[in-house]
Motif scaffolding. Sequence first.
Motif, PDB file in Angstrom:
ATOM      1  N   LEU A   1       0.822  -1.208   0.000  1.00 28.03           N
ATOM      2  CA  LEU A   1       0.000   0.000   0.000  1.00 28.03           C
ATOM      3  C   LEU A   1       0.859   1.263   0.000  1.00 28.03           C
ATOM      4  N   ILE A   2       1.939   1.267   0.771  1.00 27.30           N
ATOM      5  CA  ILE A   2       2.818   2.433   0.800  1.00 27.30           C
ATOM      6  C   ILE A   2       3.458   2.651  -0.565  1.00 27.30           C
ATOM      7  N   ALA A   3       3.891   1.580  -1.213  1.00 26.36           N
ATOM      8  CA  ALA A   3       4.485   1.699  -2.552  1.00 26.36           C
ATOM      9  C   ALA A   3       3.482   2.272  -3.545  1.00 26.36           C
ATOM     10  N   ARG A   4       2.232   1.812  -3.476  1.00 29.29           N
ATOM     11  CA  ARG A   4       1.206   2.330  -4.378  1.00 29.29           C
ATOM     12  C   ARG A   4       0.900   3.792  -4.089  1.00 29.29           C
ATOM     13  N   MET A   5       0.862   4.167  -2.806  1.00 31.41           N
ATOM     14  CA  MET A   5       0.606   5.564  -2.460  1.00 31.41           C
ATOM     15  C   MET A   5       1.738   6.464  -2.954  1.00 31.41           C
ATOM     16  N   ARG A   6       2.978   6.019  -2.745  1.00 27.10           N
ATOM     17  CA  ARG A   6       4.124   6.805  -3.211  1.00 27.10           C
ATOM     18  C   ARG A   6       4.069   7.002  -4.728  1.00 27.10           C
ATOM     19  N   ALA A   7       3.735   5.936  -5.451  1.00 32.97           N
ATOM     20  CA  ALA A   7       3.659   6.037  -6.907  1.00 32.97           C
ATOM     21  C   ALA A   7       2.575   7.032  -7.324  1.00 32.97           C
ATOM     22  N   GLU A   8       1.457   7.041  -6.619  1.00 34.13           N
ATOM     23  CA  GLU A   8       0.355   7.941  -6.967  1.00 34.13           C
ATOM     24  C   GLU A   8       0.670   9.386  -6.583  1.00 34.13           C
ATOM     25  N   ILE A   9       1.354   9.585  -5.456  1.00 36.01           N
ATOM     26  CA  ILE A   9       1.749  10.938  -5.056  1.00 36.01           C
ATOM     27  C   ILE A   9       2.716  11.525  -6.078  1.00 36.01           C
TER      28      ILE A   9
END
Length: 258
Positions: free
Chosen positions: A206-214
């Motif tokens: 989830l953190i990796a996906r959030m970072r990619a979206e940010i």
Amino acid sequence: MLLAIDAGNTNVVFALFEGRKIIGRWRIATDARRTGDEYAVWLMQLLAIRGVEPRQVTQVIISTVVPRALHNIGVLCRNYFGIEPLVAGQGAADYAIDIDVDEPRSLGADRAVNAVAAHAKYPGDLILVDFGTATTFDAIDFNGAYKGGIIAPGINLSLDALVGNTAMLPRIAIDVPQTTSVIGRNTEDQMLIGVFWGYVAMMEGLIARMRAEIGRPAKVVATGGLAVLFDEAVDFFDAVDPDLTIEGLAILAERAAS
């Protein structure tokens, strides 16, 4: 002195501040039926142990995600401290941040207060991970705006569901697995590996996906009761800040007094 009260789904935390320094911290199980008098019997004894008299408390601020608890905590403040408490997000204790989501009023007070504290303490874009009854992941941009997040079942809720819906699995305590293998050799190890490392894998993903979206570098700040435990086993937290919510309340109270 400031008394900051954070009423969560599992516990109510009372923290006593002298300036920005926490000089006392106590918690009690959340029960919306607990009266102001019951809170007082418990809290006044704890204050007395620290040598603090009620008249020394000059300001109180409350954050709650349990609306039914607010009335009784307010009674405690008015009847035993003679203070009308500030309520996080209301009046002089307004968050003063942009809550950039579809339904801003639905954002839990704890998450908004965390955003206030995190932006004040850590520059740049942030991902906040708060380990509570639920585990929440929140995105705060470099301007301090709340941009949205994720709500996942807390690890203890996951374990309760596993044990409560099976006939033969034992109750175990959450801890870092002692074995480096992810192939357990007994039932307890297999459960702990599944719950702990499964949760770690969820956080990583989830953190990796959030970072990619940010789309910009984002620090990951962890808070809540189990943050320190997970920090022993993972390397994706940039900071662990167990007092983030309480410190956010102190920031709001300080702004309200100025």
